[in-house]
Design a protein around this motif. Structure first.
Motif, PDB file in Angstrom:
ATOM      1  N   ALA A  11     -38.788 -42.560  36.713  1.00 13.81           N
ATOM      2  CA  ALA A  11     -39.542 -41.305  36.762  1.00 13.81           C
ATOM      3  C   ALA A  11     -38.861 -40.239  35.917  1.00 13.81           C
ATOM      4  O   ALA A  11     -39.521 -39.472  35.196  1.00 13.81           O
ATOM      5  CB  ALA A  11     -39.685 -40.835  38.208  1.00 13.81           C
ATOM      6  N   ALA A  12     -37.521 -40.191  35.978  1.00 13.41           N
ATOM      7  CA  ALA A  12     -36.781 -39.222  35.163  1.00 13.41           C
ATOM      8  C   ALA A  12     -36.962 -39.509  33.685  1.00 13.41           C
ATOM      9  O   ALA A  12     -37.131 -38.598  32.868  1.00 13.41           O
ATOM     10  CB  ALA A  12     -35.297 -39.251  35.534  1.00 13.41           C
ATOM     11  N   GLY A  26     -50.340 -40.992  25.854  1.00 18.55           N
ATOM     12  CA  GLY A  26     -51.159 -41.899  26.642  1.00 18.55           C
ATOM     13  C   GLY A  26     -50.294 -42.880  27.407  1.00 18.55           C
ATOM     14  O   GLY A  26     -49.124 -43.085  27.096  1.00 18.55           O
ATOM     15  N   VAL A  27     -50.884 -43.525  28.406  1.00 14.39           N
ATOM     16  CA  VAL A  27     -50.113 -44.427  29.245  1.00 14.39           C
ATOM     17  C   VAL A  27     -49.591 -45.626  28.455  1.00 14.39           C
ATOM     18  O   VAL A  27     -48.464 -46.086  28.673  1.00 14.39           O
ATOM     19  CB  VAL A  27     -50.955 -44.883  30.460  1.00 14.39           C
ATOM     20  CG1 VAL A  27     -52.182 -45.657  30.026  1.00 14.39           C
ATOM     21  CG2 VAL A  27     -50.112 -45.713  31.410  1.00 14.39           C
ATOM     22  N   GLY A  28     -50.379 -46.120  27.500  1.00 15.20           N
ATOM     23  CA  GLY A  28     -49.923 -47.261  26.708  1.00 15.20           C
ATOM     24  C   GLY A  28     -48.737 -46.926  25.840  1.00 15.20           C
ATOM     25  O   GLY A  28     -47.782 -47.706  25.744  1.00 15.20           O
ATOM     26  N   GLU A  29     -48.777 -45.759  25.206  1.00 13.21           N
ATOM     27  CA  GLU A  29     -47.668 -45.332  24.345  1.00 13.21           C
ATOM     28  C   GLU A  29     -46.417 -45.090  25.173  1.00 13.21           C
ATOM     29  O   GLU A  29     -45.305 -45.411  24.765  1.00 13.21           O
ATOM     30  CB  GLU A  29     -48.059 -44.078  23.579  1.00 13.21           C
ATOM     31  CG  GLU A  29     -47.043 -43.672  22.520  1.00 13.21           C
ATOM     32  CD  GLU A  29     -47.457 -42.423  21.768  1.00 13.21           C
ATOM     33  OE1 GLU A  29     -48.432 -41.770  22.184  1.00 13.21           O
ATOM     34  OE2 GLU A  29     -46.788 -42.103  20.773  1.00 13.21           O
ATOM     35  N   LEU A  30     -46.596 -44.505  26.360  1.00 13.07           N
ATOM     36  CA  LEU A  30     -45.456 -44.259  27.247  1.00 13.07           C
ATOM     37  C   LEU A  30     -44.828 -45.568  27.698  1.00 13.07           C
ATOM     38  O   LEU A  30     -43.598 -45.720  27.696  1.00 13.07           O
ATOM     39  CB  LEU A  30     -45.909 -43.450  28.467  1.00 13.07           C
ATOM     40  CG  LEU A  30     -44.814 -43.160  29.485  1.00 13.07           C
ATOM     41  CD1 LEU A  30     -43.864 -42.109  28.939  1.00 13.07           C
ATOM     42  CD2 LEU A  30     -45.401 -42.706  30.800  1.00 13.07           C
ATOM     43  N   ARG A  46     -49.217 -41.472  37.948  1.00 15.04           N
ATOM     44  CA  ARG A  46     -50.121 -40.953  38.984  1.00 15.04           C
ATOM     45  C   ARG A  46     -49.342 -40.205  40.060  1.00 15.04           C
ATOM     46  O   ARG A  46     -49.798 -39.174  40.569  1.00 15.04           O
ATOM     47  CB  ARG A  46     -50.913 -42.099  39.611  1.00 15.04           C
ATOM     48  CG  ARG A  46     -52.059 -42.607  38.746  1.00 15.04           C
ATOM     49  CD  ARG A  46     -52.927 -43.568  39.520  1.00 15.04           C
ATOM     50  NE  ARG A  46     -52.140 -44.696  40.025  1.00 15.04           N
ATOM     51  CZ  ARG A  46     -52.606 -45.607  40.882  1.00 15.04           C
ATOM     52  NH1 ARG A  46     -53.847 -45.522  41.320  1.00 15.04           N
ATOM     53  NH2 ARG A  46     -51.850 -46.595  41.279  1.00 15.04           N
ATOM     54  N   THR A  47     -48.171 -40.745  40.426  1.00 15.85           N
ATOM     55  CA  THR A  47     -47.348 -40.078  41.433  1.00 15.85           C
ATOM     56  C   THR A  47     -46.843 -38.741  40.923  1.00 15.85           C
ATOM     57  O   THR A  47     -46.868 -37.728  41.646  1.00 15.85           O
ATOM     58  CB  THR A  47     -46.154 -40.976  41.810  1.00 15.85           C
ATOM     59  OG1 THR A  47     -46.640 -42.219  42.314  1.00 15.85           O
ATOM     60  CG2 THR A  47     -45.292 -40.316  42.874  1.00 15.85           C
ATOM     61  N   ILE A  54     -46.393 -33.595  36.231  1.00 11.94           N
ATOM     62  CA  ILE A  54     -47.122 -33.988  35.025  1.00 11.94           C
ATOM     63  C   ILE A  54     -48.597 -33.670  35.240  1.00 11.94           C
ATOM     64  O   ILE A  54     -49.106 -33.762  36.366  1.00 11.94           O
ATOM     65  CB  ILE A  54     -46.904 -35.484  34.709  1.00 11.94           C
ATOM     66  CG1 ILE A  54     -45.500 -35.706  34.149  1.00 11.94           C
ATOM     67  CG2 ILE A  54     -47.946 -36.014  33.729  1.00 11.94           C
ATOM     68  CD1 ILE A  54     -45.166 -37.142  33.859  1.00 11.94           C
ATOM     69  N   GLU A  55     -49.271 -33.283  34.167  1.00 12.00           N
ATOM     70  CA  GLU A  55     -50.709 -33.027  34.212  1.00 12.00           C
ATOM     71  C   GLU A  55     -51.413 -33.953  33.233  1.00 12.00           C
ATOM     72  O   GLU A  55     -50.851 -34.293  32.180  1.00 12.00           O
ATOM     73  CB  GLU A  55     -51.007 -31.573  33.843  1.00 12.00           C
ATOM     74  CG  GLU A  55     -50.435 -30.559  34.825  1.00 12.00           C
ATOM     75  CD  GLU A  55     -50.653 -29.127  34.369  1.00 12.00           C
ATOM     76  OE1 GLU A  55     -50.363 -28.219  35.174  1.00 12.00           O
ATOM     77  OE2 GLU A  55     -51.088 -28.931  33.204  1.00 12.00           O
TER      78      GLU A  55
END
Length: 258
Positions: A11-12, A26-30, A46-47, A54-55
């Motif tokens: 998470a950090a 985006g989630v894929g790039e992350l 999501r958490t 995060i927004e």
């Protein structure tokens, strides 16, 4: 003392990466940036959205730092620390490959050489520590482009210099190359920065999985590649193994790590 909690470390790392992405991510790039399964990255995102750190943008679906975490900024790894943890493995890589080895880290819009091991022979060589090289035309730089979210987008529209006829300067071609680096886990430069030289590099990651630098081999095209077209598989393996070893060393250096 209990060991570190992996989900908190991840998470950090996500917060650090999102904070570094000026255009959102985006989630894929992350997931690619942190070498995580997409489902794992999505669950953590999501958490973090739920607690306000995060927004998610309604239109693009990309993620940005949230209101709760405004002002959060990621601090890059000190290059002296990177160098100290890389030296032994860089020396070993030079000995095993018989080529020059360089460690690089992002510095503004270039890659700065933090450590340089000479090729183990008697030829005249120039120490390159502190030199800054272009991101788009070097293997070290392409690694940083691939794994630093927002970096490619931040340079969109800029005119990239062509150092040789092989230098990738077209945005679409460079974007495809960066995507290929993420897929392969290593980057190459064959005559793109210098017409007679080639290089191979792989990412160095910290305990959270964030890419904090790169290690690579540099040599003449005939030594680094097969028929001047693709890097020798044995050299790629040596570089990837060295990068993974440095990453493990950085992780083990964390308090409580095992």
């Amino acid at each position: 003392m209990p060991g570190p909690i992996q989900s908190i470390e991840r998470a950090a790392a996500i917060m650090n990466v999102v904070a570094e992405a000026p255009f959102g991510i985006g989630v894929g790039e992350l997931a690619a940036a942190l070498d995580l399964p997409k489902t794992t990255a999505h669950g953590l995102l999501r958490t973090l959205v739920r607690v306000g750190y995060i927004e998610q943008e309604a239109g693009s679906g990309k993620y940005r730092v949230g209101a709760v975490a405004l002002g959060l900024a990621s601090r890059p790894l000190d290059t002296n620390v990177l160098r100290s943890y890389s030296m032994n493995r860089a020396d070993a890589l030079a000995a095993r490959s018989a080529e020059s080895v360089r460690i690089g880290a992002l510095h503004e819009t270039n890659v700065r050489i933090a450590h340089h091991v000479f090729r183990p022979d008697d030829t005249a060589q120039t120490l390159r520590i502190g030199a800054e090289l272009p991101l788009h035309a070097t293997a070290l730089g392409k690694v940083l482009l691939a794994y630093t979210p927002g970096l490619t987008e931040s340079g969109a529209g800029a005119t990239l210099p062509a150092f040789t006829r092989r230098t990738l300067v077209a945005p679409r071609a460079l974007s495809a190359e960066v995507a290929g680096v993420r897929g392969r886990g290593h980057a190459t430069d064959i005559g793109e920065f210098s017409s007679e030289r080639a290089s191979v590099a792989a990412p160095i990651r910290d305990a959270g999985g964030r890419v904090v630098g790169a290690i690579g081999l540099v040599g003449t095209i005939d030594r680094i590649t097969e028929r001047g077209t693709v890097p020798r598989p044995g050299l790629i393996e040596l570089v990837v193994v060295a990068a993974a070893g440095i990453s493990r060393d950085l992780t083990a250096s964390r308090p409580g790590a095992r």
